[in-house]
Design an enzyme around this catalytic site. Structure first.
Site, PDB file in Angstrom:
ATOM      1  N   CYS A   2       0.838  -1.179   0.000  1.00  0.00           N
ATOM      2  CA  CYS A   2       0.000   0.000   0.000  1.00  0.00           C
ATOM      3  C   CYS A   2       0.883   1.243   0.000  1.00  0.00           C
ATOM      4  O   CYS A   2       2.092   1.174  -0.220  1.00  0.00           O
ATOM      5  CB  CYS A   2      -0.906   0.014   1.230  1.00  0.00           C
ATOM      6  SG  CYS A   2      -1.856  -1.508   1.461  1.00  0.00           S
ATOM      7  N   ILE A  58      -3.723  -9.437   1.380  1.00  0.00           N
ATOM      8  CA  ILE A  58      -4.170 -10.361   2.423  1.00  0.00           C
ATOM      9  C   ILE A  58      -5.467  -9.826   3.022  1.00  0.00           C
ATOM     10  O   ILE A  58      -5.534  -8.644   3.384  1.00  0.00           O
ATOM     11  CB  ILE A  58      -3.105 -10.506   3.535  1.00  0.00           C
ATOM     12  CG1 ILE A  58      -1.797 -11.052   2.954  1.00  0.00           C
ATOM     13  CG2 ILE A  58      -3.608 -11.395   4.659  1.00  0.00           C
ATOM     14  CD1 ILE A  58      -1.855 -12.486   2.478  1.00  0.00           C
TER      15      ILE A  58
END
Length: 654
Positions: A2, A58
């Protein structure tokens, strides 16, 4: 994987809504790092705001949304990266009655639970992963920034703005900091001088004054209400130098045992990094490092691993046939992207925005294309970076010592005289001599090589000096940066390599501390995140690195060749004949292009009047090497590329 950003200060009128709107705009500048989700959180009373962009890897559900609050309510985090052993950490928390009621299965939630239970430092010492994050502690009223052990993920921070708008800003890329209202930090001319030395700006510096990169393995804290001129407090939670010393105290001497341990440790590192809730693959060049990673992936996979390489028109730069041979042997699902010279040149205008800071390793171009190729099929790709530094793969580890041994016996005065004598013969004359050497002994561009050696003979007084000269492009006396002062780097800290008697080991340690994070990992992170691809590096699992330093030097470098132990692991999966060939870089013919199809672009950036008006660079040394390069008498590709990349960056950010 990210990106995040934020600030600690009284911005946007101090209203919660205004602060969240501002940090959302700042995060939008790095949308490419996280195209799947966005979030913002602010506390107007303390003046803290966190913004996040998410690339979902995830726990793809909303339970992975960030900024994320800990179960206790004490912490709020914006996190970039992956904690590969987070399931193990969860089990430890649960077994000890320390786990909260889990909301999802993301590693970010696990990390927060660890902070609640063990504290930040103790949790990071347990964690295996790559990461950078910003954490707000509501109890202590302080901001905590941290970065992974080797610097796989970036983190910038510092003070900007004036008066009421003065703030402590931070983020994954400089774009987010520039998006803060009133950002007016000038170019750091001394850091610019370092850039021309190393082709990148080494941590802890950045291209801007008062803006820094957090060193790998470090935690930084700054409290709410801190004075704008105050120093943030930094503390290491892990250091490579400690790992090196522990490795020397516990050396392995049985070769069979060492190779078996390396196989098992690497296999485990690959296994935990090959877990994702999205499609995953690996880069494959056909060299030792990437082939080892792919071999261990395939050995533990029930289906063919997706592998990626790129091929070039220029045969001297094309290693795709080697990658294909390894892929066929291992049975991977192999993908090859053919890149023409025109394709590669078309990427050059993207580089200033992609790298966000002057960066001049020209292999950034093929790296971008292999990431782009992988992203067409997968969201995560494993790479073989780190193998050279940990296991002795760079050519300078072999022939640096040989060169020094041949000139060390000469008194310094005589060395300088010999060097001056070599330089008294023109490069053209040396080139003619190189062309006259019989058969395979013929040496291309002997003149450039002879003159570079002559320069070193006149300036170096030790093997460590020779190493520094090998990793330095523009020497201090020719550095084109105007007004550059002296800034210390880790290469100036002899204490870092104290106790390492072998020069090869000192080079490997210095490279891992500097060249790896500042160049290699920066190159891969920006290229990959520019196309929203997550990259993972199994060699940089800290347990692999710690084991590498338990191996004696002769298990790394043997018979003038590096990576001995690593090769033994690989040869149990891939035949030796598919791997054994001279080491090649990940290069492209930039020097030829700027003489030919890119000449007009280069000439515009190197225009003498423009250089003088901008005021950052001395035009004379630049114009001199430009003319020499155009004539073909010298190859000044690397030096010219540093100037071109700075000029292109300056044009992009004005």
């Amino acid at each position: 994987m990210c990106g995040f950003t934020g600030f600690l200060g009284r911005a946007a009128g101090s209203s919660k809504d205004g602060m969240e709107a501002l940090v959302t705009r700042m995060a939008l500048a790095i949308q490419h790092r996280g195209p799947d989700d966005a979030g913002a959180w602010a506390d107007s009373d303390s003046g803290i705001a966190l913004g996040h962009r998410r690339l979902s890897i995830i726990d793809l559900s909303s339970a992975g949304h960030q900024p994320m609050h800990s179960a206790s309510g004490r912490f709020v985090i914006a996190f970039n990266g992956e904690i590969y052993n987070h399931n193990t950490l969860r089990s430890e928390l649960q077994q000890n009655g320390l786990s909260p009621e889990w909301r999802g299965h993301s590693d970010t939630e696990t990390l927060l639970a660890g902070f609640d239970a063990w504290g930040v430092k103790a949790t990071l010492q347990r964690a295996a992963g790559m990461f950078a994050f910003a954490l707000w502690d509501k109890v202590e009223m302080r901001l905590v920034l941290a970065r992974d052990r080797f610097g796989e993920k970036p983190l910038y921070y510092g003070w900007t703005g004036r008066g009421e708008g003065r703030a402590f800003v931070f983020g994954s890329e400089l774009k987010t900091l520039r998006a803060y209202p009133g950002f007016d930090n000038p170019v750091n001319r001394s850091a610019l001088g370092l850039y021309f030395q190393f082709c990148t700006i080494p941590a802890p510096y950045s291209i801007y004054e008062d803006i820094h990169k957090l060193l790998p393995g470090t935690i930084l804290t700054v409290s709410a209400g801190e004075r704008a001129d105050s120093e943030a407090v930094t503390e290491p939670y892990w250091t490579l130098t400690d790992a090196v010393q522990k490795g020397f105290a516990d050396q392995l001497h049985d070769e069979g045992e060492a190779v078996a341990m390396l196989d098992a440790t690497l296999r485990e590192a690959v296994k935990i990094q090959a877990v994702a809730d999205v499609p995953l693959g690996a880069f494959l060049s056909g060299g030792v490092d990437s082939s080892t990673v792919v071999a261990l992936m395939q050995a533990q996979s029930r289906r063919p691993v997706q592998t990626f390489t790129i091929g070039f028109e220029e045969a001297g730069f094309d290693e795709s046939p080697h990658a294909l041979a390894v892929a066929r042997h291992l049975g991977t699902d192999h993908h090859e992207l053919r890149v023409s010279s025109g394709d590669a040149r078309s990427a050059i205008p993207l580089l200033p925005r992609l790298y966000d800071e002057p960066f001049a390793d020209s292999s950034q171009i093929p790296t971008y294309f292999v990431c782009k190729a992988a992203r067409q099929k997968v969201t995560v790709s494993l790479s073989g970076d780190g193998g050279d530094e940990l296991f002795g793969g760079y050519n300078r580890y072999f022939w640096g010592k040989r060169i020094w041994n041949r000139i060390d016996w000469l008194p310094p005065v005589l060395r300088r005289a010999v060097g001056q004598g070599i330089q008294s013969v023109s490069p053209e004359a040396w080139d003619k001599l190189g062309g006259m050497l019989p058969g395979s002994r013929s040496i291309a561009r002997l003149g450039d090589k002879a003159h570079k050696l002559a320069t070193r003979m006149q300036t170096v007084n030790s093997l460590d000096d020779l190493y520094r000269s090998l990793v330095t492009e523009w020497p201090t006396d020719l550095n084109p940066a105007k007004g550059a002062g002296t800034l210390a780097t880790q290469l100036d800290n002899a204490a870092l390599v104290a106790g390492l008697s072998e020069p090869e080991e000192r080079m490997m340690l210095w490279d891992t501390l500097t060249y790896l994070p500042d160049d290699i990992l920066t190159k891969v992170d920006r290229a990959a995140m520019g196309v929203s691809l997550e990259t993972r590096v199994p060699f940089l699992d800290h347990r692999v690195a710690e084991l590498a330093w338990r191996l004696p030097l002769n298990m790394k470098i043997r018979g003038g060749e590096g990576k001995w132990a690593l090769r033994q692991v690989l040869y149990s999966y891939v035949p030796r004949e598919l791997i054994e060939r001279p080491k090649a870089g990940f290069g492209i013919p930039v020097g030829q292009w700027i003489r030919g199809p890119l000449r007009e672009w280069a000439e515009a950036l190197l225009d003498e009047r423009r250089l003088k008006e901008e005021g950052y660079l001395n035009a004379l040394p630049i114009r001199t090497i430009w003319q020499q390069h155009l004539s073909g008498r010298h190859d000044w590709t690397v030096r010219l590329w540093t100037v071109l990349m700075f000029q292109a960056w300056l044009e992009e950010t004005r």
